[in-house]
Design a protein around this motif. Structure first.
Motif, PDB file in Angstrom:
ATOM      1  N   TRP A 145       0.847  -1.194   0.000  1.00 32.94           N
ATOM      2  CA  TRP A 145       0.000   0.000   0.000  1.00 32.94           C
ATOM      3  C   TRP A 145       0.886   1.249   0.000  1.00 32.94           C
ATOM      4  CZ3 TRP A 145      -0.166   3.949   3.594  1.00 32.94           C
ATOM      5  CH2 TRP A 145      -1.215   4.855   3.459  1.00 32.94           C
ATOM      6  N   GLU A 205       0.929   4.175  -2.787  1.00 30.50           N
ATOM      7  CA  GLU A 205       0.656   5.575  -2.433  1.00 30.50           C
ATOM      8  C   GLU A 205       1.836   6.471  -2.818  1.00 30.50           C
ATOM      9  OE1 GLU A 205      -2.041   6.874  -1.624  1.00 30.50           O
ATOM     10  OE2 GLU A 205      -3.290   5.298  -0.780  1.00 30.50           O
ATOM     11  N   GLU A 251     -10.166   6.227   2.115  1.00 30.96           N
ATOM     12  CA  GLU A 251      -9.673   5.897   0.763  1.00 30.96           C
ATOM     13  C   GLU A 251     -10.706   6.306  -0.291  1.00 30.96           C
ATOM     14  OE1 GLU A 251      -6.800   4.949  -0.255  1.00 30.96           O
ATOM     15  OE2 GLU A 251      -5.785   3.994   1.429  1.00 30.96           O
ATOM     16  N   GLU A 267      -6.960   4.444  -5.471  1.00 33.77           N
ATOM     17  CA  GLU A 267      -7.617   4.726  -4.178  1.00 33.77           C
ATOM     18  C   GLU A 267      -8.862   3.854  -4.035  1.00 33.77           C
ATOM     19  OE1 GLU A 267      -5.568   6.272  -2.634  1.00 33.77           O
ATOM     20  OE2 GLU A 267      -4.980   8.222  -3.422  1.00 33.77           O
ATOM     21  N   HIS A 294      -7.890   0.503  -2.902  1.00 33.95           N
ATOM     22  CA  HIS A 294      -7.542   0.534  -1.472  1.00 33.95           C
ATOM     23  C   HIS A 294      -8.816   0.510  -0.631  1.00 33.95           C
ATOM     24  CE1 HIS A 294      -3.605   2.783  -2.687  1.00 33.95           C
ATOM     25  NE2 HIS A 294      -3.567   1.499  -2.982  1.00 33.95           N
TER      26      HIS A 294
HETATM   27 FE   LIG Z   1      -5.041   5.065  -1.186  1.00 32.11          FE
END
Ligand SMILES: [Fe+2]
Ligand SMILES: [Fe+2]
Length: 324
Positions: free
Chosen positions: A113, A117, A170, A200, A203
């Motif tokens: 993650w 990002e 998110e 996003e 996520h």
């Molecule tokens: Fe994210």
């Protein structure tokens, strides 16, 4: 890996350590699903490098000036907010690594993650500097102030609150990037932000599915966490310099406001998880569900008032523009 479920009676609270263990298998499944659906993309392919040139200072190029920016004034505000939010990644990593750990499937997710990002901040900064969309000196000073403050999660006290928060956050970030793209006034910017918004969204799906599993085995505690997080929600970038002023501009401009927060962020997650339809909760879960229901009604009413104010303001602006 299979972990035998830890038996709990209705009156026994799950500790964070037990929750992490219980969710490990779900994390592994969701991580594998994520890795299958997340398509590799290259940030450098989305930056129009041919538009770039040297700045003043060490290289003696041309200083930034407002008329060089091709993005809209609203787009400039939103892009800075979005980038500064992404910039605080070291603090976010610290918070989730501390909460979720760096071992096993949890650890793999935390690092993956973070890597995904990281791409967002890189791509956004490359785009903004190459196209001279925003003042690079102001941007760098704001980054220094923002990162020097760091980010401290409001939910560090609880595993379930942390999972609930990131599920909504998110999606909030996805919507914010997507709407910024719509209003930025540069199709290349919109293309890049759509790509980031897609990450996003994935996520959000990861955390939302974790939240669903938690609702299944710890419904009362998870309902409490959802109610607390929804009623106290703050955007991750709330600590950046000038956030209140920027947030007001983004609200009026239709990038992120109460209506969007209610309709496009809170409700899609809550509906997907059927949070308000869950029956058979214990007293604590029931109380939390009732609180959540009342809060959502109030928020919807507040959002309607905001809609009216926004429509009146935009009508006044349009009338003024027509008179000139
Ligand atoms: Fe994210
Ligand atoms: Fe991001």
């Amino acid at each position: 890996m299979t972990i035998a479920p830890v038996q709990r009676t209705a009156s026994t609270a799950w500790t964070d350590a037990h929750l992490i263990l219980q969710l490990e298998e779900v994390v592994e499944t969701e991580l594998n699903r994520h890795l299958k659906v997340a398509k590799e993309w290259m940030p450098h392919e989305f930056v129009p490098w041919s538009q770039g040139r040297d700045f003043d200072g060490a290289l003696g190029g041309e200083a930034w000036a407002l008329d060089q920016s091709k993005v809209t004034p609203l787009g400039r505000v939103a892009l800075v907010v979005n980038l500064l939010t992404e910039d605080n990644l070291p603090s976010y990593h610290h918070e989730i690594a501390t909460m979720f750990g760096r071992e096993g499937a949890w650890g793999t997710w935390v690092h993956r993650w973070t890597a995904e990002e990281g791409r967002h901040g890189i791509a956004l900064r490359d785009y903004l500097l190459t196209t001279r969309a925003v003042d690079p000196v102001e941007l760098e000073r704001a980054r220094m102030i923002h990162m020097s403050e760091g980010f401290e999660s409001d939910n560090a006290h609880s595993m379930l609150h942390s999972v609930a928060y990131v599920a909504f956050q998110e999606l909030a970030t996805r919507i914010s990037h997507r709407n910024t793209g719509h209003y930025a006034g540069d199709p290349l910017c919109e293309q890049l932000l759509a790509k980031i918004a897609n990450d996003e969204n994935l996520h959000m799906v990861f955390y939302r599915n974790l939240l669903k599993a938690a609702l299944d085995f710890a419904p009362d505690q998870t309902m409490r966490a959802i109610a607390d997080v929804v009623t106290d929600f703050r955007m991750p970038g709330h600590g950046m310099p000038g956030f209140e002023r920027s947030a007001a501009q983004l609200a009026i401009g239709g990038i992120y406001n109460l209506r969007i927060h209610h309709d496009d962020v809170l409700q899609p997650v809550l509906r997907h998880l059927k949070v308000m339809e869950i029956r058979g909760l214990g007293p604590a879960g029931q109380l939390a569900q009732d609180e959540l229901g009342r809060f959502l009604e109030g928020l919807d009413a507040q959002a309607s008032k905001f809609d009216e104010r926004q429509a009146a303001l935009l009508a006044r602006k349009a009338a003024n523009a027509a008179r000139k």
